[in-house]
Design a protein around this motif. Structure first.
Motif, PDB file in Angstrom:
ATOM      1  N   ARG A 125     -11.629 -18.767  35.024  1.00 52.75           N
ATOM      2  CA  ARG A 125     -11.773 -17.401  34.536  1.00 52.75           C
ATOM      3  C   ARG A 125     -10.401 -16.809  34.187  1.00 52.75           C
ATOM      4  O   ARG A 125     -10.248 -16.118  33.172  1.00 52.75           O
ATOM      5  N   ALA A 126      -9.352 -17.086  34.999  1.00 56.60           N
ATOM      6  CA  ALA A 126      -8.005 -16.582  34.705  1.00 56.60           C
ATOM      7  C   ALA A 126      -7.440 -17.209  33.432  1.00 56.60           C
ATOM      8  O   ALA A 126      -6.774 -16.542  32.623  1.00 56.60           O
ATOM      9  N   GLN A 128      -9.224 -18.341  30.854  1.00 56.55           N
ATOM     10  CA  GLN A 128      -9.916 -17.749  29.715  1.00 56.55           C
ATOM     11  C   GLN A 128      -9.379 -16.353  29.402  1.00 56.55           C
ATOM     12  O   GLN A 128      -9.225 -15.974  28.238  1.00 56.55           O
ATOM     13  N   GLU A 129      -9.087 -15.563  30.442  1.00 56.90           N
ATOM     14  CA  GLU A 129      -8.534 -14.224  30.214  1.00 56.90           C
ATOM     15  C   GLU A 129      -7.154 -14.298  29.547  1.00 56.90           C
ATOM     16  O   GLU A 129      -6.839 -13.515  28.650  1.00 56.90           O
ATOM     17  N   GLN A 130      -6.336 -15.273  29.952  1.00 56.63           N
ATOM     18  CA  GLN A 130      -5.012 -15.455  29.348  1.00 56.63           C
ATOM     19  C   GLN A 130      -5.132 -15.852  27.889  1.00 56.63           C
ATOM     20  O   GLN A 130      -4.423 -15.339  27.027  1.00 56.63           O
ATOM     21  N   GLN A 131      -6.041 -16.788  27.605  1.00 58.55           N
ATOM     22  CA  GLN A 131      -6.230 -17.199  26.221  1.00 58.55           C
ATOM     23  C   GLN A 131      -6.750 -16.054  25.354  1.00 58.55           C
ATOM     24  O   GLN A 131      -6.373 -15.919  24.190  1.00 58.55           O
ATOM     25  N   ARG A 132      -7.626 -15.194  25.930  1.00 60.09           N
ATOM     26  CA  ARG A 132      -8.156 -14.068  25.171  1.00 60.09           C
ATOM     27  C   ARG A 132      -7.034 -13.072  24.827  1.00 60.09           C
ATOM     28  O   ARG A 132      -6.957 -12.563  23.700  1.00 60.09           O
ATOM     29  N   LEU A 133      -6.116 -12.815  25.795  1.00 63.89           N
ATOM     30  CA  LEU A 133      -4.999 -11.915  25.523  1.00 63.89           C
ATOM     31  C   LEU A 133      -4.046 -12.487  24.476  1.00 63.89           C
ATOM     32  O   LEU A 133      -3.539 -11.759  23.616  1.00 63.89           O
TER      33      LEU A 133
END
Length: 547
Positions: A125-126, A128-133
């Motif tokens: 989950r972390a 994916q959040e980094q890639q989204r940012l």
């Protein structure tokens, strides 16, 4: 324990029966060594009942050697050889011990990135959040959504930026080179065309009258006359300067909190500096200024002090007396003394134009003495033409030669008479450039040389050459000549202009227009002054007497 190890222990005990026995340690213990040597066994306290050798061997015996069943005693030489061989192959010494502080300073290797299968749900989950940012940042920056395409685009942008920076640096370097070339192109107009070993001499410059509003108008006009050579000759320049200072002194009114005697020198200093900036003063002018300052200091030291009107009138009278006694009357006395040396049938050669020599020749004609005059002249001033016109108008038989043909003119000459701008302390004559050449040529022909000079021109200065102190004229005066149409000018691109009209654009061409030279005393036969006929070596005696 292995059988080989037990056999080794029994043999060791037989060979050394007095060795203290200690309880044996567990050789298979794989505790970390305090020295942090990889594969080393931690040292333990010896136990009674086991031999010291077994404890020592178990402490430093590597597990691999124990599995092979080799003894440290037997394998020490082999391990040393292998270690030395390995160190020689690797090119660095083998480190057997390591400091804990050194081990802490070594960078720790970065752990390999986990795959998504090995990650926990929180780690995924972390990520994916980094890639989204990162994706949102790329979109905001105008880059593609894909990370791969964005990286390619960034690399191309970096390459283009580097190329642009290199081009800018090249342009700057070329621009600097162009600037240097432009400076070099502009330099011939100022410094490149000047003689490098005469840079200490002041170059001619036109005076600036706009920024000198506090100066007297008569001084501003005089500076223009000096710079344009409208007033030439040492006597004419000295008289014009002293008369102008007399006007300044007459019209000066000191401030309410100062007296005239103490304020007049402060008032004259900028006027003197202005004249010095327009054209370098001759040595005789410097002597006149020195005399004027001495007169001002004498008035200041008067006791009881003089009033302003008395000090002004006394200073004006002193200037008039100096012009009358030291210049006008001195020239008349020089003429009377010079007449003693001119006889009938003389052929007199003179160079340039000197006011006292002109008066001597005119007075000789009035006396009815039959003589002939040869005038030698030189560029660029051609002062001899003015003298030639005056002598011819008086009915004197004259000839005109240029300085380059002085030896031709000296064939029939019996006496050489010339003027001087100053007489130096060592007997040398400081006069118009070319005087030394005429004097040396006359000495070569055994012709006497007479110099007519007033005593106020005697200076306490020694000079043996013409390069230490001199004045540089305008070099354009050497090339501002009318074109002569002959065979040499048929192929000239601009036959209406002088051949050297564009000389400043040629950095390898330098024109030198010196105005004065120094004639050594050995080439001078006699000096005619208002005090009599004296040798030039008596100049310091006259200077001490009249100063």
């Amino acid at each position: 324990m292995s059988k080989k190890y037990q056999l080794f222990q029994t043999r060791r005990q037989k060979s050394n029966p007095h060795q203290t026995r200690f309880t044996n340690m567990d050789p298979t213990a794989n505790k970390s060594s305090p020295l942090l040597v990889p594969g080393a066994v931690a040292a333990q306290k010896p136990v009674a009942g086991s031999p010291m050798g077994s404890s020592y061997e178990n402490q430093w015996l590597a597990p691999e050697e124990k599995q092979r069943g080799t003894s440290p005693a037997n394998s020490r030489t082999g391990s040393d050889a292998k270690s030395s061989r390995a160190s020689s192959d690797s090119g660095s010494p083998q480190i057997t011990q390591q400091n804990p502080n050194q081990s802490q300073q070594q960078p720790r290797p970065t752990p390999p990135r986990k795959s998504q299968k090995d990650m926990t749900k929180a780690e995924r989950r972390a990520l994916q959040e980094q890639q989204r940012l990162e994706k949102q940042g790329r979109i905001a920056a105008g880059l593609p959504k894909s990370a791969k395409k964005a990286a390619e685009l960034e690399s191309t942008n970096k390459k283009t930026q580097q190329q642009q920076q290199q081009q800018q640096q090249q342009q700057q370097s070329s621009g600097n080179g162009d600037d240097k070339q432009k400076k070099k192109a502009r330099a011939p107009k100022t410094d490149q065309n000047q003689v490098p070993w005469l840079m200490h001499l002041d170059s001619p410059k036109r005076p600036e009258t706009s920024g000198n509003k506090d100066l007297h108008p008569a001084v501003l006009a005089l500076g223009l006359y000096f710079s344009e050579h409208k007033i030439v000759g040492s006597n004419a320049r000295c008289v014009a300067m002293l008369e102008t200072f007399s006007k300044v002194i007459e019209e000066h009114r000191p401030p309410a909190d100062a007296t005239f005697a103490r304020n007049i020198q402060k008032h004259l200093d900028p006027h003197i500096a202005y004249l010095l900036g327009t054209r370098p003063m001759s040595l005789s002018m410097r002597e006149c200024i020195r005399w004027l300052k001495k007169e001002i200091s004498d008035i200041v030291e008067e006791d009881p002090p003089l009033s302003d009107e008395e000090a002004r009138s006394r200073l004006i009278e002193a200037i008039e007396h100096f012009i009358r006694e030291r210049i006008t009357m001195a020239d008349q006395l020089i003429v009377q003394n010079g007449l003693q040396k001119i006889q009938d049938g003389e052929v007199i050669l003179t160079y340039g134009k000197s006011s006292v020599v002109e008066n001597l020749l005119l007075e000789t004609k009035k006396k009815g003495i039959d003589f002939r005059v040869i005038v030698v002249d030189s560029r660029p001033l051609f002062e001899g033409k003015h003298l030639l016109r005056r002598l011819a108008a008086a009915g004197i038989d004259c000839s005109y030669f240029l300085l380059s043909s002085v030896y031709v003119a000296l064939r029939s000459v019996t006496k050489v008479i010339m003027g001087a701008h100053a007489l130096l302390n060592n007997g040398a004559v400081y006069s118009r450039v070319g005087t030394a050449m005429v004097a040396m040529a006359a000495r070569d022909k055994q012709i006497p040389v007479m110099i007519c000079c007033e005593t106020y021109k005697f200076v306490n200065r020694t000079q043996v050459d013409s390069l230490v102190l001199n004045e540089i004229g305008n070099p354009d005066e050497l090339v501002d000549t009318k074109p002569v149409f002959n065979s040499c000018h048929q192929t000239h691109p601009t036959p209406n202009e002088s051949a050297l009209s564009s000389w400043r654009e040629q950095p390898n061409l330098r024109l030198l227009n010196l105005l004065y030279d120094v004639t050594p005393s050995k080439y001078i036969t006699l000096v005619v002054t208002e005090v009599g006929l004296i040798p030039c070596t008596s100049a310091p005696v006259i200077w001490r007497e009249y100063k």
